[in-house]
Design an enzyme around this catalytic site. Sequence first.
Site, PDB file in Angstrom:
ATOM      1  N   SER A  76      -5.626  -0.557  -5.776  1.00 35.69           N
ATOM      2  CA  SER A  76      -6.096  -0.846  -4.426  1.00 35.69           C
ATOM      3  C   SER A  76      -6.947  -2.116  -4.556  1.00 35.69           C
ATOM      4  O   SER A  76      -7.394  -2.445  -5.650  1.00 35.69           O
ATOM      5  CB  SER A  76      -6.910   0.358  -3.960  1.00 35.69           C
ATOM      6  OG  SER A  76      -7.500   0.145  -2.736  1.00 35.69           O
ATOM      7  N   GLY A 130      -6.983  20.841  -2.835  1.00 37.69           N
ATOM      8  CA  GLY A 130      -5.827  20.717  -1.938  1.00 37.69           C
ATOM      9  C   GLY A 130      -5.761  21.818  -0.895  1.00 37.69           C
ATOM     10  O   GLY A 130      -5.063  21.672   0.109  1.00 37.69           O
ATOM     11  N   HIS A 144       0.832  -1.218   0.000  1.00 38.95           N
ATOM     12  CA  HIS A 144       0.000   0.000   0.000  1.00 38.95           C
ATOM     13  C   HIS A 144       0.863   1.264   0.000  1.00 38.95           C
ATOM     14  O   HIS A 144       1.735   1.413   0.853  1.00 38.95           O
ATOM     15  CB  HIS A 144      -0.876  -0.055   1.261  1.00 38.95           C
ATOM     16  CG  HIS A 144      -1.860   1.041   1.359  1.00 38.95           C
ATOM     17  ND1 HIS A 144      -1.816   1.982   2.359  1.00 38.95           N
ATOM     18  CD2 HIS A 144      -2.930   1.347   0.588  1.00 38.95           C
ATOM     19  CE1 HIS A 144      -2.820   2.822   2.204  1.00 38.95           C
ATOM     20  NE2 HIS A 144      -3.520   2.453   1.150  1.00 38.95           N
ATOM     21  N   LYS A 164     -19.269   7.053 -14.381  1.00 42.79           N
ATOM     22  CA  LYS A 164     -18.086   7.894 -14.628  1.00 42.79           C
ATOM     23  C   LYS A 164     -16.948   7.514 -13.674  1.00 42.79           C
ATOM     24  O   LYS A 164     -15.797   7.370 -14.080  1.00 42.79           O
ATOM     25  CB  LYS A 164     -18.454   9.372 -14.473  1.00 42.79           C
ATOM     26  CG  LYS A 164     -19.514   9.817 -15.460  1.00 42.79           C
ATOM     27  CD  LYS A 164     -19.876  11.270 -15.290  1.00 42.79           C
ATOM     28  CE  LYS A 164     -21.060  11.622 -16.174  1.00 42.79           C
ATOM     29  NZ  LYS A 164     -21.487  13.011 -16.019  1.00 42.79           N
ATOM     30  N   ASP A 187      -6.524  15.220  -5.289  1.00 43.36           N
ATOM     31  CA  ASP A 187      -6.176  13.854  -4.880  1.00 43.36           C
ATOM     32  C   ASP A 187      -7.415  13.164  -4.345  1.00 43.36           C
ATOM     33  O   ASP A 187      -7.946  13.550  -3.308  1.00 43.36           O
ATOM     34  CB  ASP A 187      -5.109  13.967  -3.774  1.00 43.36           C
ATOM     35  CG  ASP A 187      -4.770  12.638  -3.148  1.00 43.36           C
ATOM     36  OD1 ASP A 187      -4.910  11.611  -3.830  1.00 43.36           O
ATOM     37  OD2 ASP A 187      -4.347  12.645  -1.979  1.00 43.36           O
ATOM     38  N   MET A 188      -7.886  12.158  -5.053  1.00 43.15           N
ATOM     39  CA  MET A 188      -9.137  11.520  -4.616  1.00 43.15           C
ATOM     40  C   MET A 188      -9.154  10.027  -4.897  1.00 43.15           C
ATOM     41  O   MET A 188      -8.507   9.529  -5.816  1.00 43.15           O
ATOM     42  CB  MET A 188     -10.315  12.150  -5.346  1.00 43.15           C
ATOM     43  CG  MET A 188     -10.290  11.901  -6.839  1.00 43.15           C
ATOM     44  SD  MET A 188     -11.922  12.033  -7.579  1.00 43.15           S
ATOM     45  CE  MET A 188     -11.658  11.118  -9.104  1.00 43.15           C
ATOM     46  N   ALA A 189      -9.935   9.338  -4.086  1.00 41.18           N
ATOM     47  CA  ALA A 189     -10.286   7.955  -4.384  1.00 41.18           C
ATOM     48  C   ALA A 189     -11.356   7.998  -5.469  1.00 41.18           C
ATOM     49  O   ALA A 189     -12.106   8.973  -5.563  1.00 41.18           O
ATOM     50  CB  ALA A 189     -10.843   7.288  -3.134  1.00 41.18           C
TER      51      ALA A 189
HETATM   52  P1  NAI Z   1     -11.305  13.776  -0.325  1.00 40.45           P
HETATM   53  O1  NAI Z   1     -12.725  13.476  -0.735  1.00 40.45           O
HETATM   54  O2  NAI Z   1     -11.083  14.175   1.075  1.00 40.45           O
HETATM   55  O3  NAI Z   1     -10.737  14.926  -1.260  1.00 40.45           O
HETATM   56  C1  NAI Z   1     -10.780  14.802  -2.667  1.00 40.45           C
HETATM   57  C2  NAI Z   1     -10.276  16.076  -3.298  1.00 40.45           C
HETATM   58  O4  NAI Z   1     -11.238  17.116  -3.094  1.00 40.45           O
HETATM   59  C3  NAI Z   1      -8.970  16.600  -2.702  1.00 40.45           C
HETATM   60  O5  NAI Z   1      -8.136  17.059  -3.725  1.00 40.45           O
HETATM   61  C4  NAI Z   1      -9.400  17.751  -1.820  1.00 40.45           C
HETATM   62  O6  NAI Z   1      -8.400  18.750  -1.708  1.00 40.45           O
HETATM   63  C5  NAI Z   1     -10.577  18.273  -2.593  1.00 40.45           C
HETATM   64  N1  NAI Z   1     -11.507  19.006  -1.742  1.00 40.45           N
HETATM   65  C6  NAI Z   1     -12.044  18.613  -0.570  1.00 40.45           C
HETATM   66  N2  NAI Z   1     -12.844  19.571  -0.081  1.00 40.45           N
HETATM   67  C7  NAI Z   1     -12.790  20.589  -0.958  1.00 40.45           C
HETATM   68  C8  NAI Z   1     -13.415  21.878  -1.022  1.00 40.45           C
HETATM   69  N3  NAI Z   1     -14.232  22.311  -0.074  1.00 40.45           N
HETATM   70  N4  NAI Z   1     -13.132  22.658  -2.089  1.00 40.45           N
HETATM   71  C9  NAI Z   1     -12.287  22.259  -3.056  1.00 40.45           C
HETATM   72  N5  NAI Z   1     -11.679  21.047  -3.062  1.00 40.45           N
HETATM   73  C10 NAI Z   1     -11.944  20.251  -2.022  1.00 40.45           C
HETATM   74  O7  NAI Z   1     -10.347  12.551  -0.703  1.00 40.45           O
HETATM   75  P2  NAI Z   1     -10.674  10.990  -0.730  1.00 40.45           P
HETATM   76  O8  NAI Z   1     -11.288  10.641  -2.023  1.00 40.45           O
HETATM   77  O9  NAI Z   1     -11.402  10.630   0.497  1.00 40.45           O
HETATM   78  O10 NAI Z   1      -9.207  10.355  -0.669  1.00 40.45           O
HETATM   79  C11 NAI Z   1      -8.462  10.452   0.547  1.00 40.45           C
HETATM   80  C12 NAI Z   1      -7.065   9.947   0.343  1.00 40.45           C
HETATM   81  O11 NAI Z   1      -7.051   8.564   0.160  1.00 40.45           O
HETATM   82  C13 NAI Z   1      -6.314  10.527  -0.843  1.00 40.45           C
HETATM   83  O12 NAI Z   1      -5.129  11.101  -0.331  1.00 40.45           O
HETATM   84  C14 NAI Z   1      -5.988   9.325  -1.726  1.00 40.45           C
HETATM   85  O13 NAI Z   1      -4.731   9.417  -2.352  1.00 40.45           O
HETATM   86  C15 NAI Z   1      -5.996   8.211  -0.721  1.00 40.45           C
HETATM   87  N6  NAI Z   1      -6.266   6.899  -1.288  1.00 40.45           N
HETATM   88  C16 NAI Z   1      -5.250   5.998  -1.375  1.00 40.45           C
HETATM   89  C17 NAI Z   1      -5.480   4.716  -1.845  1.00 40.45           C
HETATM   90  C18 NAI Z   1      -4.376   3.719  -1.925  1.00 40.45           C
HETATM   91  O14 NAI Z   1      -4.641   2.555  -2.142  1.00 40.45           O
HETATM   92  N7  NAI Z   1      -3.136   4.091  -1.793  1.00 40.45           N
HETATM   93  C19 NAI Z   1      -6.824   4.279  -2.246  1.00 40.45           C
HETATM   94  C20 NAI Z   1      -7.792   5.337  -2.166  1.00 40.45           C
HETATM   95  C21 NAI Z   1      -7.534   6.582  -1.692  1.00 40.45           C
END
Ligand code: NAI
Length: 366
Positions: free
Chosen positions: A155, A321, A131, A239, A189-191
């Site tokens: 993942s 971000g 991971h 999508k 950065d998002m899932a």
């Molecule tokens: P999230 O839903 O918290 O954020 C997604 C994106 O939306 C980010 O870029 C964030 O800056 C932006 N955002 C959030 N609120 C905002 C706002 N009010 N205005 C503008 N932009 C806004 O992220 P999610 O989908 O929950 O992912 C969390 C983390 O999990 C990420 O860092 C991702 O890399 C990680 N991840 C890692 C995996 C792995 O297997 N390594 C698998 C899935 C996710």
Amino acid sequence: MSDKKLKEVNYMNEIVIVTPSELHGLIKNKLEKAGLKSEHADEVAKHLVFADSCGIHSHGAVRVDYYAERIAKKGVTIEPKLSFEKTGPCTGIFHGDNGIGQYVANEALKYAIDMAKENGVAVVGVERLSHSGTMAYYLNKITDNDLIGLTVCQSDPMVVPYGGREPYYGTNPIGFGAPASEGLPIIFDMATSVQAWGKILDARSKNVEIPDTWAVDRKGVPTTNPHDVGALLPISGPKGYGLMMMVDVLSGVMLGVPFGGHVSSMYDKMSEGRDLGHTFILIDPGKFTDINKFKENITRTKEELHKIKPAEGFQQVFYPGETSQIIYEKYQKEGIPVEKGIYEYLISDIVHYNKFGGQSAFASKK
Ligand code: NAI
């Protein structure tokens, strides 16, 4: 404010506030106790502290117990034979030998950054790692080097494809970053699932309900109980499903590692390597336009977004971000909140709780 004072103030809320350096030390120590090499444990600790510092608690200290168990059970190669194979002027494969994901991906990224600086573009696949955490960690390093970054990784299968009731793809994250001339970079950065699996783990650790749009139970019915989750839902139906497929093609099929429903489960077979894939696509914007102009226009983009009138119920428009960056600044000054149960585990002598092996990815002890 001293570490001690911070803890006293916040223990009442079942949250412990720790300084970044204390959290780093606790995580590093726990991973070393599990058997990880000091250099590798140090990098994972930096990565997890960064995630918690940004408010990405799903990819912070909540993961240590799981990592410690996989390390202790030899599901991570302790002395991985790491090598970079250049496959073209702008392409390469980093062989991870199932070393700990954050360390392996970070090593691969060094080659990708050098290659992109030299040639303008770099596509580096990382094959066979565990991971690799939050994409934002890598994107900050990429943008620090005045490069644009797109990074994706696999993942384990836990998301239903659109129209299906069984999981096939993982929460396959997509990260994109671009440097700015003033202030911080844009980091998107998002899932590709409605929520990252770690958010379910976070909800489980706090024992709080989740919205019914995040996941389904074992019968495919939307659930609010994080302990009942049977599969996650993709973002925006077909999508999000298409995006998670794109991630799997770029970081799985393209790298010759197990793909789609064949990807190993995070919480099963704890004594075997995960064999995951991760891909970095780096672009030097200076090969397309004046680099300073590019960065100024990213700054201008941020400023123009800030000037957009907020919708009813919103205080302002943020660029991707930005909310994490605000949290980061705050936590650097005030300390990082860590769930009390996680903190108590980190300061205890327990290496891991032996709770994962042989379980479904979705199993919960509660
Ligand atoms: P999230 O839903 O918290 O954020 C997604 C994106 O939306 C980010 O870029 C964030 O800056 C932006 N955002 C959030 N609120 C905002 C706002 N009010 N205005 C503008 N932009 C806004 O992220 P999610 O989908 O929950 O992912 C969390 C983390 O999990 C990420 O860092 C991702 O890399 C990680 N991840 C890692 C995996 C792995 O297997 N390594 C698998 C899935 C996710």
